[in-house]
Design a protein around this motif. Structure first.
Motif, PDB file in Angstrom:
ATOM      1  N   GLY A   1       1.199  -1.333  -0.212  1.00 19.53           N
ATOM      2  CA  GLY A   1      -0.114  -0.863   0.293  1.00 19.53           C
ATOM      3  C   GLY A   1       0.524   0.985   0.195  1.00 19.53           C
ATOM      4  N   GLN A   2      -0.007   1.967   1.404  1.00 20.58           N
ATOM      5  CA  GLN A   2       1.047   2.854   1.522  1.00 20.58           C
ATOM      6  C   GLN A   2       2.097   3.320   2.327  1.00 20.58           C
ATOM      7  OE1 GLN A   2      -1.430   6.455   1.032  1.00 20.58           O
ATOM      8  NE2 GLN A   2      -1.982   5.789  -1.132  1.00 20.58           N
ATOM      9  N   LEU A   3       3.621   3.914   2.409  1.00 22.01           N
ATOM     10  CA  LEU A   3       3.843   4.561   3.259  1.00 22.01           C
ATOM     11  C   LEU A   3       3.953   5.500   3.771  1.00 22.01           C
ATOM     12  CD1 LEU A   3       5.844   3.256   5.369  1.00 22.01           C
ATOM     13  CD2 LEU A   3       7.876   4.086   3.522  1.00 22.01           C
ATOM     14  N   THR A   4       3.734   6.505   4.833  1.00 23.88           N
ATOM     15  CA  THR A   4       4.074   7.381   5.932  1.00 23.88           C
ATOM     16  C   THR A   4       5.332   7.467   6.866  1.00 23.88           C
ATOM     17  OG1 THR A   4       1.862   7.911   5.181  1.00 23.88           O
ATOM     18  CG2 THR A   4       3.169   9.396   7.041  1.00 23.88           C
ATOM     19  N   LEU A   5       6.063   8.655   6.605  1.00 24.07           N
ATOM     20  CA  LEU A   5       6.971   9.013   7.038  1.00 24.07           C
ATOM     21  C   LEU A   5       6.509  10.228   7.875  1.00 24.07           C
ATOM     22  CD1 LEU A   5       9.793   8.027   4.809  1.00 24.07           C
ATOM     23  CD2 LEU A   5       9.467   6.806   6.245  1.00 24.07           C
ATOM     24  N   GLN A   6       6.729  10.130   9.508  1.00 20.82           N
ATOM     25  CA  GLN A   6       6.868  11.205  10.149  1.00 20.82           C
ATOM     26  C   GLN A   6       8.379  12.115  10.838  1.00 20.82           C
ATOM     27  OE1 GLN A   6       3.898  13.482  10.834  1.00 20.82           O
ATOM     28  NE2 GLN A   6       1.707  12.142  10.103  1.00 20.82           N
ATOM     29  N   ILE A   7       7.882  13.671  11.143  1.00 16.44           N
ATOM     30  CA  ILE A   7       9.438  13.722  12.116  1.00 16.44           C
ATOM     31  C   ILE A   7       8.693  14.454  12.626  1.00 16.44           C
ATOM     32  CG2 ILE A   7      10.934  15.465  11.488  1.00 16.44           C
ATOM     33  CD1 ILE A   7      11.435  14.329   8.622  1.00 16.44           C
ATOM     34  N   PRO A   8       8.227  13.957  14.848  1.00 15.41           N
ATOM     35  CA  PRO A   8       7.620  14.986  15.266  1.00 15.41           C
ATOM     36  C   PRO A   8       9.248  16.278  15.631  1.00 15.41           C
ATOM     37  CG  PRO A   8       7.412  12.899  15.565  1.00 15.41           C
ATOM     38  CD  PRO A   8       9.134  12.726  14.529  1.00 15.41           C
TER      39      PRO A   8
ATOM     40  N   GLY B   1       7.994  20.428  12.177  1.00 12.72           N
ATOM     41  CA  GLY B   1       7.277  19.130  12.285  1.00 12.72           C
ATOM     42  C   GLY B   1       7.229  18.488  10.827  1.00 12.72           C
ATOM     43  N   SER B   2       7.147  17.286   9.967  1.00 11.27           N
ATOM     44  CA  SER B   2       7.078  17.582   8.810  1.00 11.27           C
ATOM     45  C   SER B   2       7.085  16.046   8.838  1.00 11.27           C
ATOM     46  CB  SER B   2       8.564  17.421   7.937  1.00 11.27           C
ATOM     47  OG  SER B   2       8.601  18.950   8.119  1.00 11.27           O
ATOM     48  N   THR B   3       5.669  16.092   7.270  1.00 11.55           N
ATOM     49  CA  THR B   3       5.014  14.657   6.730  1.00 11.55           C
ATOM     50  C   THR B   3       5.136  14.522   5.478  1.00 11.55           C
ATOM     51  OG1 THR B   3       3.619  14.895   8.649  1.00 11.55           O
ATOM     52  CG2 THR B   3       2.815  13.799   6.950  1.00 11.55           C
ATOM     53  N   VAL B   4       5.488  13.100   5.410  1.00 11.81           N
ATOM     54  CA  VAL B   4       6.101  12.193   4.161  1.00 11.81           C
ATOM     55  C   VAL B   4       5.384  11.139   3.601  1.00 11.81           C
ATOM     56  CG1 VAL B   4       8.159  11.621   2.371  1.00 11.81           C
ATOM     57  CG2 VAL B   4       8.769  12.565   4.481  1.00 11.81           C
ATOM     58  N   ASN B   5       4.655  10.973   2.270  1.00 11.07           N
ATOM     59  CA  ASN B   5       3.892  10.215   1.924  1.00 11.07           C
ATOM     60  C   ASN B   5       4.213   9.644   0.850  1.00 11.07           C
ATOM     61  OD1 ASN B   5       1.570  10.381   4.066  1.00 11.07           O
ATOM     62  ND2 ASN B   5       0.943  12.104   3.155  1.00 11.07           N
ATOM     63  N   ILE B   6       4.754   8.479   1.328  1.00  8.75           N
ATOM     64  CA  ILE B   6       5.337   7.799  -0.493  1.00  8.75           C
ATOM     65  C   ILE B   6       3.567   6.661  -0.692  1.00  8.75           C
ATOM     66  CG2 ILE B   6       6.686   6.014  -1.371  1.00  8.75           C
ATOM     67  CD1 ILE B   6       8.375   7.280   1.265  1.00  8.75           C
ATOM     68  N   GLN B   7       3.441   7.102  -2.157  1.00  5.30           N
ATOM     69  CA  GLN B   7       1.897   6.781  -2.532  1.00  5.30           C
ATOM     70  C   GLN B   7       2.889   6.109  -3.747  1.00  5.30           C
ATOM     71  OE1 GLN B   7      -0.111  10.041  -3.729  1.00  5.30           O
ATOM     72  NE2 GLN B   7      -0.057  11.365  -1.559  1.00  5.30           N
ATOM     73  N   SER B   8       1.692   5.638  -4.539  1.00 10.70           N
ATOM     74  CA  SER B   8       1.359   4.357  -5.583  1.00 10.70           C
ATOM     75  C   SER B   8       3.420   4.302  -6.402  1.00 10.70           C
ATOM     76  CB  SER B   8       0.619   4.864  -6.596  1.00 10.70           C
ATOM     77  OG  SER B   8       0.407   5.417  -7.529  1.00 10.70           O
ATOM     78  N   TYR B   9       3.516   3.147  -7.282  1.00 10.31           N
ATOM     79  CA  TYR B   9       4.433   3.314  -7.556  1.00 10.31           C
ATOM     80  C   TYR B   9       4.445   2.284  -8.994  1.00 10.31           C
ATOM     81  CZ  TYR B   9       8.863   0.951  -9.341  1.00 10.31           C
ATOM     82  OH  TYR B   9       9.903   0.620 -10.325  1.00 10.31           O
ATOM     83  N   ASP B  10       4.840   3.766  -9.989  1.00  8.16           N
ATOM     84  CA  ASP B  10       4.433   3.369 -11.609  1.00  8.16           C
ATOM     85  C   ASP B  10       5.670   2.650 -12.159  1.00  8.16           C
ATOM     86  OD1 ASP B  10       4.701   4.348 -14.386  1.00  8.16           O
ATOM     87  OD2 ASP B  10       3.731   6.053 -14.037  1.00  8.16           O
ATOM     88  N   GLU B  11       4.910   1.650 -12.478  1.00  7.65           N
ATOM     89  CA  GLU B  11       6.037   0.522 -13.100  1.00  7.65           C
ATOM     90  C   GLU B  11       6.621   0.788 -14.654  1.00  7.65           C
ATOM     91  OE1 GLU B  11       5.029  -3.341 -13.245  1.00  7.65           O
ATOM     92  OE2 GLU B  11       4.660  -3.341 -11.072  1.00  7.65           O
ATOM     93  N   GLN B  12       5.939   1.745 -15.061  1.00  6.40           N
ATOM     94  CA  GLN B  12       6.575   2.155 -16.545  1.00  6.40           C
ATOM     95  C   GLN B  12       8.072   2.986 -16.300  1.00  6.40           C
ATOM     96  OE1 GLN B  12       2.913   3.730 -18.333  1.00  6.40           O
ATOM     97  NE2 GLN B  12       2.506   1.681 -18.917  1.00  6.40           N
ATOM     98  N   ASN B  13       7.347   3.889 -15.513  1.00  3.99           N
ATOM     99  CA  ASN B  13       8.868   5.077 -15.327  1.00  3.99           C
ATOM    100  C   ASN B  13       9.581   4.848 -14.291  1.00  3.99           C
ATOM    101  OD1 ASN B  13       7.432   6.509 -13.386  1.00  3.99           O
ATOM    102  ND2 ASN B  13       6.436   7.399 -14.974  1.00  3.99           N
ATOM    103  N   GLY B  14       9.555   3.553 -13.276  1.00  3.81           N
ATOM    104  CA  GLY B  14      10.323   3.274 -11.958  1.00  3.81           C
ATOM    105  C   GLY B  14      10.525   4.779 -10.475  1.00  3.81           C
ATOM    106  N   SER B  15       8.996   5.029 -10.704  1.00  7.07           N
ATOM    107  CA  SER B  15       9.060   6.134  -9.830  1.00  7.07           C
ATOM    108  C   SER B  15       8.138   5.932  -8.769  1.00  7.07           C
ATOM    109  CB  SER B  15       9.059   7.552 -11.141  1.00  7.07           C
ATOM    110  OG  SER B  15       7.764   7.587 -11.008  1.00  7.07           O
ATOM    111  N   TYR B  16       8.095   6.922  -7.662  1.00  3.78           N
ATOM    112  CA  TYR B  16       7.441   6.546  -6.308  1.00  3.78           C
ATOM    113  C   TYR B  16       6.473   8.103  -6.420  1.00  3.78           C
ATOM    114  CZ  TYR B  16       8.269   2.110  -4.394  1.00  3.78           C
ATOM    115  OH  TYR B  16       8.428   0.842  -4.512  1.00  3.78           O
ATOM    116  N   GLY B  17       5.247   8.509  -6.390  1.00  6.18           N
ATOM    117  CA  GLY B  17       4.579   9.848  -5.712  1.00  6.18           C
ATOM    118  C   GLY B  17       5.098  10.241  -4.422  1.00  6.18           C
ATOM    119  N   VAL B  18       5.525  11.094  -4.348  1.00  6.31           N
ATOM    120  CA  VAL B  18       5.895  11.686  -3.079  1.00  6.31           C
ATOM    121  C   VAL B  18       5.393  12.953  -2.954  1.00  6.31           C
ATOM    122  CG1 VAL B  18       7.634  12.138  -1.630  1.00  6.31           C
ATOM    123  CG2 VAL B  18       7.950  10.365  -3.065  1.00  6.31           C
TER     124      VAL B  18
END
Length: 675
Positions: free
Chosen positions: A328-335, A346-363
């Motif tokens: 699914g998805q991964l979330t990074l939290q920096i308190p 603080g900061s929040t990083v959401n790593i979303q879907s992986y695109d197999e065609q171009n080998g990249s993640y939505g961040v």
């Protein structure tokens, strides 16, 4: 052996003593014997009555109904009725010439399963799950299930292949969602779902793989289509192994829909995608506002199912590293944290879907979205955190999360660590509706109420979690007001007067086209009165009433990106008419309130008087739907009667449906009978 109650024995003793007093001075032995016999007879009558009342109290409910075949040429005349009560089947006999049946001596407030079968296999055996009503009276009470519909059957053959490879999947557990839940079961969601799940496992139609033909085979009702479900978690590790192709899904779902009821007859080949684990190395660099690399207190990985919860600092590269292993998805939290006299937000990083065609993640980093390439199986990210001096930093809200489902929680994220007193939080329900009926008068009271909640903080006291003490009501909106907080960075208590605005609560189930109902709110089902008496026991009027026709839908659009309909026509008493009206129900993931509203459905008799002390907008008392809140969509069609075997009344519309995370727009046409 029957145990007489203390009340019954007391009555018996009273009569016995009375008999003794009456014959005490009577020396006539014959008269004495007659009087004693008379008194004993009275005692026995009282004991028999007590026994009868006890038996009725234990099992006061009589189920009635009518078995109706919806298939042309398939008769329901040889239908037999059985009822499953507390794990035991009761053979209850056959239907009469009109298809009517009656099952007596059932317990009140129980889930029971009604089985309708055909001795000649004229129709497919069907099961109906029912909750018998609660009863506090000491007389038998009848509960009418109305029409139980059955259909002729057919054998559906289909294949299931793995998407991409085309490999046949031969060992799946597949079954029909053909256990019908009566309206009585909707009120108590958790027990209802558990009971239906158990009954479905035991009694639903199951698919069998035919090795010779290399197809699955299942017996289905020809004219009462039902969805096909499958066991998505094959290896019982609580993670789905196969997902529907091009469709959103939950990774922890054990069961998924193979095909919906509206498409089950049209499709014979299905494709499932294997659920792939995301596995790569994450390297995160943290910069301060000047662009210098800094250390943080910690980086929390939320959703890293098979990996570590915290990233570790590589002292050589000054990057925080994490072996990402998740579905699914991964979330990074920096308190937020404090170093010296500086507060780092603080900061929040959401790593979303992986695109197999171009080998990249939505961040998405702090609200800014980009695609980041995966290089040598490493995802390199850079996060900049803002900072302020402690004495200069006041509390501000960085982000919020509303309560969007009945058992959801809210969250407020702050720039600095905070402490919150319970009396500083107020959660308000915009409209709490209570309905009471007595002596032919129903009173509807609607007013805002405060909701009891519990609070806690985490992420170094930068996130406030607000959890309702009881499930929220679907179809209502809730707001959160926060008056003041203690700034743990400065030690000061600050008044912030923050309000989240209202969040609309939906169910956590997925939207289905099968759930749409066209109803004319005319107090009838299939042309017959739903309730024959009002709350005063007065007989309902049998005069036909006509009201506008609406589409009613459960409020479960959380997985819908777009849903629009175009009315194209309707049928009134067999005569067809054109209709042209477009309605957008959901746009950009939000319900369009311009064309829809929330309707409160509460079944009442048509001679019940309704009063609204607080100017509540509207109650729908005459629909066939289960009591509760629904999304109501106008049709601009008036005065349609019920669709019956002798009079066709329906409405037709084309639809466009797009689910979240799916670019495919599903189109089709539905014709719904008027209920």
């Amino acid at each position: 052996m029957f145990k007489y109650s203390k009340v019954a024995l007391g009555i018996a003793t009273c009569f016995a003593l009375t008999g003794c007093l009456e014959v005490e001075d009577n020396d006539d032995s014959k008269k004495l014997a007659e009087q004693v016999e008379q008194q004993n007879s009275i005692i026995q009558e009282q004991l028999d009555l007590a026994k009868q009342q006890h038996e009725i109290t234990q099992a006061p409910i009589t189920l009635t109904g009518k078995v109706v075949s919806v298939s042309e040429g398939a008769s329901a005349s040889d239908a037999t009725i059985s009822v499953l009560v507390d794990g035991q089947w009761r053979e209850s006999g056959s239907v009469d010439e009109q298809g009517q049946f009656s099952v007596a001596k059932l317990p009140a407030g129980h889930e029971v399963l009604v089985k309708v079968a055909s001795a000649s296999d004229a129709f497919v055996t069907r099961y109906f799950a029912v909750s018998t009503p609660y009863s506090t009276i000491t007389r038998e009470e009848s509960f009418d299930l109305l029409d139980l519909e059955v259909s002729a059957g057919y054998t559906k053959e289909f294949t299931v292949q793995e998407s991409g490879t085309g490999e046949g999947l031969k060992a799946l557990s597949i079954w029909a969602a053909d256990i019908v839940a009566d309206d009585t079961m909707v009120g108590n969601r958790r027990p209802r779902d558990a009971y239906l799940e158990q009954m479905t496992k035991e009694y639903s139609q199951k698919a069998v793989f035919n090795e010779e033909k290399s197809v699955y085979q299942i017996t289905l009702a020809k004219d009462l289509p039902s969805a096909l479900l499958y066991q998505a978690d094959i290896n019982a590790d609580k993670i789905a192994d196969y997902r529907p192709e091009f469709a959103p899904f939950n990774f922890d779902a054990e069961t998924m829909t193979l095909v919906s009821a509206d498409n089950v007859t049209d499709t014979d080949n299905f494709y499932l995608e294997p659920v792939k684990q995301q596995a790569y190395k994450l390297a995160l660099t943290v910069l301060n506002s000047d662009g210098n690399v800094i250390e943080v207190d910690r980086i929390v990985a939320q959703g890293n199912d098979m990996g570590a919860k915290f990233a570790t600092l590589n002292a050589e590269t000054m990057q925080y590293e994490l072996d990402a292993k998740y579905f699914g998805q991964l979330t990074l939290q920096i308190p937020s944290f404090i170093k010296g006299d500086v507060v780092f937000n603080g900061s929040t990083v959401n790593i979303q879907s992986y695109d197999e065609q171009n080998g990249s993640y939505g961040v998405e980093i702090n609200g800014n979205y980009n695609r980041v390439d995966l290089v040598d199986n490493t995802l390199n990210l850079v996060v900049k955190v803002t900072d302020n001096l402690v004495e200069e930093t006041s509390v501000s809200v960085l982000n919020t999360k509303g309560m969007r489902t009945a058992e959801d929680h809210a969250a407020i994220y702050f720039n600095v660590p905070v402490a919150v007193e319970a009396d500083s939080i107020e959660v308000q329900k915009n409209q709490d509706v209570t309905i009471s009926s007595e002596d032919g008068l129903t009173t509807v009271v609607a007013q805002p109420v405060t909701v009891a909640v519990s609070t806690s903080t985490d992420l170094n006291n930068t996130r406030l979690k607000i959890s309702p003490d009881a499930p929220l009501e679907v179809g209502r909106s809730y707001s959160i007001k926060l008056n003041k907080v203690q700034n743990l960075a400065s030690g000061e208590t600050e008044s912030i007067g923050y309000s989240t605005g209202y969040t609309f609560v939906q169910t956590d189930s997925d939207f289905s086209l099968d759930s749409i109902v066209a109803d004319n709110d005319n107090f009838r089902k299939n042309g017959k009165l739903i309730l024959t008496k009002n709350s005063a026991g007065q007989s309902s009027s049998d005069t036909q009433s006509y009201n506008p026709t609406y589409l009613f839908m459960p409020i479960n659009f959380a997985n819908v990106e777009h849903f629009s309909i175009q009315y194209t026509g309707y049928t009134e008493n067999g005569e067809q008419y054109d209709l042209n009206r477009d309605v957008t129900v959901v746009e950009d993931g939000r319900i369009n309130t311009w064309n829809t509203d929330v309707a409160r459905v509460h079944q009442l008799a048509n001679n019940e008087q309704i009063v609204y002390p607080h100017n509540y907008t509207e109650l729908n008392p005459g629909t066939t739907l289960t009591n509760g809140n629904y999304l109501r969509v106008r049709t601009d069609v008036y005065y349609l009667g019920d669709n019956t075997s002798t009079s066709t009344n329906d409405i037709t519309f084309a639809y466009k449906l797009q689910l979240k995370g799916d670019k495919t727009i599903k189109t089709g046409t539905l014709t719904l009978p008027i209920q």
